[in-house]
Scaffold this motif. Structure first.
Motif, PDB file in Angstrom:
ATOM      1  N   GLN A   2      -9.807 -52.768  71.648  1.00  0.00           N
ATOM      2  CA  GLN A   2     -11.267 -53.145  71.826  1.00  0.00           C
ATOM      3  C   GLN A   2     -12.342 -52.102  72.099  1.00  0.00           C
ATOM      4  OE1 GLN A   2     -11.495 -55.937  75.088  1.00  0.00           O
ATOM      5  NE2 GLN A   2     -11.538 -57.829  73.740  1.00  0.00           N
ATOM      6  N   ALA A   3     -13.432 -52.152  71.587  1.00  0.00           N
ATOM      7  CA  ALA A   3     -14.409 -50.981  71.725  1.00  0.00           C
ATOM      8  C   ALA A   3     -14.288 -50.451  73.233  1.00  0.00           C
ATOM      9  CB  ALA A   3     -15.765 -51.389  71.220  1.00  0.00           C
ATOM     10  N   GLY A   4     -14.144 -49.153  73.322  1.00  0.00           N
ATOM     11  CA  GLY A   4     -14.081 -48.524  74.806  1.00  0.00           C
ATOM     12  C   GLY A   4     -12.733 -48.200  75.255  1.00  0.00           C
ATOM     13  N   GLY A   5     -11.710 -48.742  74.465  1.00  0.00           N
ATOM     14  CA  GLY A   5     -10.536 -48.699  74.835  1.00  0.00           C
ATOM     15  C   GLY A   5      -9.952 -47.346  73.993  1.00  0.00           C
ATOM     16  N   SER A   6      -8.499 -47.068  74.456  1.00  0.00           N
ATOM     17  CA  SER A   6      -7.763 -45.852  74.147  1.00  0.00           C
ATOM     18  C   SER A   6      -6.638 -46.314  73.213  1.00  0.00           C
ATOM     19  CB  SER A   6      -7.428 -45.006  75.298  1.00  0.00           C
ATOM     20  OG  SER A   6      -8.591 -44.847  76.085  1.00  0.00           O
ATOM     21  N   LEU A   7      -6.194 -45.332  72.502  1.00  0.00           N
ATOM     22  CA  LEU A   7      -5.172 -45.161  71.677  1.00  0.00           C
ATOM     23  C   LEU A   7      -4.529 -43.728  71.638  1.00  0.00           C
ATOM     24  CD1 LEU A   7      -5.552 -47.442  68.621  1.00  0.00           C
ATOM     25  CD2 LEU A   7      -3.956 -47.977  70.438  1.00  0.00           C
ATOM     26  N   ARG A   8      -3.318 -43.594  71.673  1.00  0.00           N
ATOM     27  CA  ARG A   8      -2.656 -42.327  71.315  1.00  0.00           C
ATOM     28  C   ARG A   8      -1.757 -42.491  70.277  1.00  0.00           C
ATOM     29  NH1 ARG A   8       1.163 -38.276  74.622  1.00  0.00           N
ATOM     30  NH2 ARG A   8       2.888 -39.860  74.060  1.00  0.00           N
ATOM     31  N   LEU A   9      -2.285 -41.562  69.050  1.00  0.00           N
ATOM     32  CA  LEU A   9      -1.455 -41.351  67.712  1.00  0.00           C
ATOM     33  C   LEU A   9      -0.548 -40.230  67.828  1.00  0.00           C
ATOM     34  CD1 LEU A   9      -4.025 -41.828  64.980  1.00  0.00           C
ATOM     35  CD2 LEU A   9      -2.864 -43.634  66.485  1.00  0.00           C
ATOM     36  N   SER A  10       0.467 -40.680  67.321  1.00  0.00           N
ATOM     37  CA  SER A  10       1.860 -39.408  67.381  1.00  0.00           C
ATOM     38  C   SER A  10       2.152 -39.127  65.875  1.00  0.00           C
ATOM     39  CB  SER A  10       3.145 -39.873  68.077  1.00  0.00           C
ATOM     40  OG  SER A  10       2.682 -39.996  69.298  1.00  0.00           O
ATOM     41  N   CYS A  11       2.434 -37.967  65.650  1.00  0.00           N
ATOM     42  CA  CYS A  11       2.847 -37.546  64.331  1.00  0.00           C
ATOM     43  C   CYS A  11       4.148 -36.842  64.346  1.00  0.00           C
ATOM     44  CB  CYS A  11       1.861 -36.796  63.559  1.00  0.00           C
ATOM     45  SG  CYS A  11       2.256 -36.031  62.006  1.00  0.00           S
ATOM     46  N   VAL A  12       5.098 -37.277  64.128  1.00  0.00           N
ATOM     47  CA  VAL A  12       6.466 -36.396  64.083  1.00  0.00           C
ATOM     48  C   VAL A  12       6.916 -35.612  62.727  1.00  0.00           C
ATOM     49  CG1 VAL A  12       8.932 -36.413  64.551  1.00  0.00           C
ATOM     50  CG2 VAL A  12       7.395 -38.084  65.943  1.00  0.00           C
ATOM     51  N   ALA A  13       7.325 -34.579  62.867  1.00  0.00           N
ATOM     52  CA  ALA A  13       7.498 -33.799  61.737  1.00  0.00           C
ATOM     53  C   ALA A  13       8.805 -33.329  61.468  1.00  0.00           C
ATOM     54  CB  ALA A  13       6.751 -32.380  61.759  1.00  0.00           C
ATOM     55  N   SER A  14       9.467 -33.457  60.419  1.00  0.00           N
ATOM     56  CA  SER A  14      10.900 -33.215  60.052  1.00  0.00           C
ATOM     57  C   SER A  14      10.756 -32.184  59.016  1.00  0.00           C
ATOM     58  CB  SER A  14      11.814 -34.249  60.145  1.00  0.00           C
ATOM     59  OG  SER A  14      11.291 -34.881  58.830  1.00  0.00           O
ATOM     60  N   GLY A  15      12.205 -31.646  58.934  1.00  0.00           N
ATOM     61  CA  GLY A  15      12.128 -30.838  57.495  1.00  0.00           C
ATOM     62  C   GLY A  15      11.751 -29.361  57.529  1.00  0.00           C
ATOM     63  N   ARG A  16      10.840 -28.948  58.354  1.00  0.00           N
ATOM     64  CA  ARG A  16      10.312 -27.680  58.106  1.00  0.00           C
ATOM     65  C   ARG A  16      10.176 -27.212  59.708  1.00  0.00           C
ATOM     66  NH1 ARG A  16       8.184 -26.527  53.159  1.00  0.00           N
ATOM     67  NH2 ARG A  16       8.130 -28.548  51.876  1.00  0.00           N
ATOM     68  N   THR A  17       9.892 -26.089  59.693  1.00  0.00           N
ATOM     69  CA  THR A  17       9.607 -25.259  61.373  1.00  0.00           C
ATOM     70  C   THR A  17       8.195 -25.622  61.645  1.00  0.00           C
ATOM     71  OG1 THR A  17      11.022 -23.324  60.673  1.00  0.00           O
ATOM     72  CG2 THR A  17       9.761 -22.984  62.519  1.00  0.00           C
ATOM     73  N   LEU A  62      -2.850 -37.315  68.772  1.00  0.00           N
ATOM     74  CA  LEU A  62      -4.227 -37.628  68.849  1.00  0.00           C
ATOM     75  C   LEU A  62      -4.551 -38.693  69.949  1.00  0.00           C
ATOM     76  CD1 LEU A  62      -7.234 -36.900  67.475  1.00  0.00           C
ATOM     77  CD2 LEU A  62      -6.556 -38.975  66.120  1.00  0.00           C
ATOM     78  N   GLN A  63      -5.111 -38.171  70.976  1.00  0.00           N
ATOM     79  CA  GLN A  63      -5.638 -38.915  72.051  1.00  0.00           C
ATOM     80  C   GLN A  63      -7.039 -39.460  71.890  1.00  0.00           C
ATOM     81  OE1 GLN A  63      -3.914 -40.396  74.985  1.00  0.00           O
ATOM     82  NE2 GLN A  63      -5.668 -41.584  75.027  1.00  0.00           N
ATOM     83  N   MET A  64      -7.169 -40.746  71.849  1.00  0.00           N
ATOM     84  CA  MET A  64      -8.465 -41.449  71.488  1.00  0.00           C
ATOM     85  C   MET A  64      -8.917 -42.036  72.573  1.00  0.00           C
ATOM     86  SD  MET A  64      -7.892 -42.233  67.232  1.00  0.00           S
ATOM     87  CE  MET A  64      -6.677 -43.569  67.716  1.00  0.00           C
ATOM     88  N   ASN A  65     -10.012 -41.671  73.036  1.00  0.00           N
ATOM     89  CA  ASN A  65     -10.613 -42.323  74.232  1.00  0.00           C
ATOM     90  C   ASN A  65     -11.988 -43.159  73.878  1.00  0.00           C
ATOM     91  OD1 ASN A  65      -8.500 -41.791  75.588  1.00  0.00           O
ATOM     92  ND2 ASN A  65      -9.494 -39.985  76.419  1.00  0.00           N
TER      93      ASN A  65
END
Length: 121
Positions: free
Chosen positions: A11-26, A79-82
């Motif tokens: 809902q509007a006003g809420g929060s989500l945290r996105l994650s991005c996991v990398a593999s295969g490179r430094t 990515l923390q989205m508030n």
């Protein structure tokens, strides 16, 4: 390879945290960026973080609401989205740049598949 997760419906006003996991490179050699693509719009830069996590850059539309961080030990960028707004609805992508520093406007080299974020009013 970059794999995003954490999207969903909020809902509007809420929060989500996105994650991005990398593999295969430094992972710690790359600056990382977040982008979003909304229906009928062009891809939009959201923000970026340098390879060490010392420097960040944000689009004006998200500044003060979104925060990018990274954990190089976990090969993950967040990515923390508030205070989410309906206009934040989009598919969010993480991307890696072969630069270690943030280079505004540079084309990123590697991309994830994206995760959908939907913000209801």
């Amino acid at each position: 390879q970059l794999v995003e997760s954490g999207g969903g419906l909020v809902q509007a006003g809420g929060s989500l945290r996105l994650s991005c996991v990398a593999s295969g490179r430094t992972f710690s050699n790359y600056a990382m960026g977040w982008f979003r693509l909304a229906p009928g719009k062009e891809r939009e830069f959201v923000g970026a973080i340098d390879s060490n996590g010392d420097d960040t850059l944000y689009a004006e539309s998200v500044k003060g609401r979104f925060t990018i961080s990274r954990d190089n030990a976990k090969n993950t960028v967040y990515l923390q989205m508030n205070r989410l707004k309906p206009e934040d609805t989009a598919v969010y992508f993480c991307a890696a740049s072969e630069y270690t520093v943030i280079v505004p406007g540079v084309e990123y080299d590697y991309w994830g598949q994206g995760t959908q974020v939907t913000v209801s009013s």
